[in-house]
Design a protein around this motif. Structure first.
Motif, mmCIF file in Angstrom:
data_model
loop_
_atom_site.group_PDB
_atom_site.id
_atom_site.type_symbol
_atom_site.label_atom_id
_atom_site.label_comp_id
_atom_site.label_asym_id
_atom_site.label_seq_id
_atom_site.Cartn_x
_atom_site.Cartn_y
_atom_site.Cartn_z
ATOM 1 N N PHE A 81 -12.498 -3.226 0.373
ATOM 2 C CA PHE A 81 -12.957 -1.889 -0.002
ATOM 3 C C PHE A 81 -13.764 -1.980 -1.291
ATOM 4 C CE2 PHE A 81 -9.298 -0.918 2.707
ATOM 5 C CZ PHE A 81 -9.915 -0.058 3.606
ATOM 6 N N LYS A 82 -15.021 -1.614 -1.181
ATOM 7 C CA LYS A 82 -15.939 -1.635 -2.319
ATOM 8 C C LYS A 82 -15.641 -0.475 -3.255
ATOM 9 C CE LYS A 82 -20.930 -2.298 -3.006
ATOM 10 N NZ LYS A 82 -22.224 -2.365 -2.269
ATOM 11 N N VAL A 83 -15.328 0.675 -2.682
ATOM 12 C CA VAL A 83 -14.912 1.872 -3.419
ATOM 13 C C VAL A 83 -13.597 2.330 -2.817
ATOM 14 C CG1 VAL A 83 -15.476 4.244 -4.064
ATOM 15 C CG2 VAL A 83 -17.300 2.527 -3.913
ATOM 16 N N LYS A 84 -12.622 2.635 -3.661
ATOM 17 C CA LYS A 84 -11.295 3.084 -3.190
ATOM 18 C C LYS A 84 -10.693 4.018 -4.241
ATOM 19 C CE LYS A 84 -9.707 -1.478 -4.719
ATOM 20 N NZ LYS A 84 -8.851 -2.653 -4.420
ATOM 21 N N ASN A 85 -11.321 5.168 -4.399
ATOM 22 C CA ASN A 85 -10.927 6.134 -5.423
ATOM 23 C C ASN A 85 -10.010 7.204 -4.844
ATOM 24 O OD1 ASN A 85 -12.677 4.742 -7.110
ATOM 25 N ND2 ASN A 85 -14.373 6.156 -6.764
ATOM 26 N N ILE A 86 -9.117 7.717 -5.691
ATOM 27 C CA ILE A 86 -8.198 8.765 -5.246
ATOM 28 C C ILE A 86 -7.915 9.706 -6.410
ATOM 29 C CG2 ILE A 86 -6.161 7.323 -5.747
ATOM 30 C CD1 ILE A 86 -4.826 8.697 -3.291
ATOM 31 N N SER A 196 -6.319 -6.961 2.891
ATOM 32 C CA SER A 196 -5.045 -7.030 2.178
ATOM 33 C C SER A 196 -4.839 -5.818 1.280
ATOM 34 C CB SER A 196 -4.980 -8.305 1.335
ATOM 35 O OG SER A 196 -5.064 -9.455 2.142
ATOM 36 N N LYS A 197 -3.565 -5.485 1.065
ATOM 37 C CA LYS A 197 -3.231 -4.340 0.216
ATOM 38 C C LYS A 197 -3.690 -4.578 -1.219
ATOM 39 C CE LYS A 197 0.807 -2.252 0.575
ATOM 40 N NZ LYS A 197 2.265 -1.922 0.411
ATOM 41 N N SER A 198 -4.268 -3.536 -1.820
ATOM 42 C CA SER A 198 -4.698 -3.594 -3.206
ATOM 43 C C SER A 198 -4.568 -2.217 -3.830
ATOM 44 C CB SER A 198 -6.146 -4.093 -3.313
ATOM 45 O OG SER A 198 -7.026 -3.203 -2.642
ATOM 46 N N ALA A 199 -4.536 -2.176 -5.142
ATOM 47 C CA ALA A 199 -4.394 -0.907 -5.859
ATOM 48 C C ALA A 199 -5.665 -0.078 -5.759
ATOM 49 C CB ALA A 199 -4.056 -1.173 -7.320
ATOM 50 N N MET A 200 -5.492 1.229 -5.600
ATOM 51 C CA MET A 200 -6.630 2.134 -5.604
ATOM 52 C C MET A 200 -6.969 2.525 -7.041
ATOM 53 S SD MET A 200 -5.871 4.630 -2.324
ATOM 54 C CE MET A 200 -7.597 5.157 -2.226
ATOM 55 N N THR A 201 -8.165 3.050 -7.232
ATOM 56 C CA THR A 201 -8.601 3.525 -8.549
ATOM 57 C C THR A 201 -8.297 5.007 -8.665
ATOM 58 O OG1 THR A 201 -10.375 1.879 -8.600
ATOM 59 C CG2 THR A 201 -10.542 3.730 -10.123
#
Length: 287
Positions: A81-86, A196-201
């Motif tokens: 994911f290049k962008v993964k904002n929440i 793979s699982k990674s932290a969102m921003t």
């Protein structure tokens, strides 16, 4: 057979990421030579970068950029994911809260489920058809699956999620009755193409996802217990959200019963932050 022209092994230099192959036989001017090799992909997503070819030795061919395959076949394009904002719309306890997610992928995704987890604390119960609002409903569909216990939203792709395309989607959760810090949300993809699982921003301030407003500290005391004398009441408090005049917030302290001070709209206050709170307040003797 290309093995007649080059060695059956090559030199791989990890630091500059260069492949070197020794030519062992004279090549033909008009022939196409094809060979392949296997390397291990990195752990995180990335775009395919420009790649170059050249020869060195007695006959030197100047370096040129190679034409790369398109789409997911581009060399060393790695899914991620290049962008993964929440973020969220409302930090108020026991209130509806719109969670907004912005996504972009390095690779095109199809036949996968996207899992957004860690949104713990919501009062929204399990829902197999939670409403999803998105301008690309043809990609994500109109509903998702919500699992309350581990705070997970499951989105099933119904068509291709194109690479380097920004998708904005939202859904509504009910905030809990008690305050809480914003939990760390994570994202992953499982299925035909896995990520793979990674932290969102997370958004900052009051827009941090599932940050629920509350007092971190609240303390009150007085200057004297003597009857029929002036008594300075001092309150200490801190909160976990931003409170400003633009939000039309009013701080209220209740339970101060028994005082002889009559009701007034201009009770003098002493603040260590007068520019924030002003210098006076309304005092209600009864109630």
């Amino acid at each position: 057979n290309i093995s007649n022209y080059i060695m059956d092994y090559a030199f791989w230099d990890v630091s500059p990421q260069i492949l070197s192959v020794n030519v062992t036989k004279e090549t033909d001017a008009a022939s196409m030579y094809v060979f392949s090799f296997t390397i291990r992909n990195p752990e995180v997503g990335q775009s395919s970068q420009p790649m170059f070819i050249e020869t060195q030795g007695i006959v030197r061919i100047p370096r040129i950029e190679m034409e790369r395959a398109q789409g997911n076949s581009a060399p060393l394009l790695i899914a991620g994911f290049k962008v993964k904002n929440i973020g969220q719309s409302n930090p108020t306890a026991s209130a509806p809260n719109k969670i907004t997610i912005t996504l972009s992928s390095f690779a095109s995704l199809t036949g996968s489920n996207i899992l957004i987890s860690g949104l713990i604390g919501s009062d929204t119960r399990d829902d197999g058809n939670i409403q999803i609002n998105c301008s690309h409903s043809s990609v994500f569909g109109e509903t998702g699956r919500w699992l309350q216990r581990n705070g997970t939203l499951v989105l099933s792709l119904v068509s291709v999620m194109q690479s380097d395309t920004q998708y904005i989607l939202s859904f509504v959760l009910m905030n809990p009755a008690r305050s809480q810090a914003s939990p760390q949300a994570s994202i992953e993809a499982v299925g035909q193409i896995s990520i793979s699982k990674s932290a969102m921003t997370s958004s900052g301030g009051n827009a941090a996802p599932l940050l629920v407003a509350g007092f971190v500290h609240a303390e009150i005391g007085q200057s004297t217990p003597s009857a029929e004398t002036n008594n300075t009441i001092t309150a200490f408090f801190s909160v976990n959200v931003l409170i400003s005049a633009s939000l039309k917030a009013v701080l209220t302290i209740a339970g101060l019963s028994g005082s002889l001070t009559e009701s007034t709209s201009s009770l003098m206050l002493k603040f260590n932050s007068s520019s924030i709170f002003g210098s006076d307040a309304r005092w209600h003797q009864q109630g």
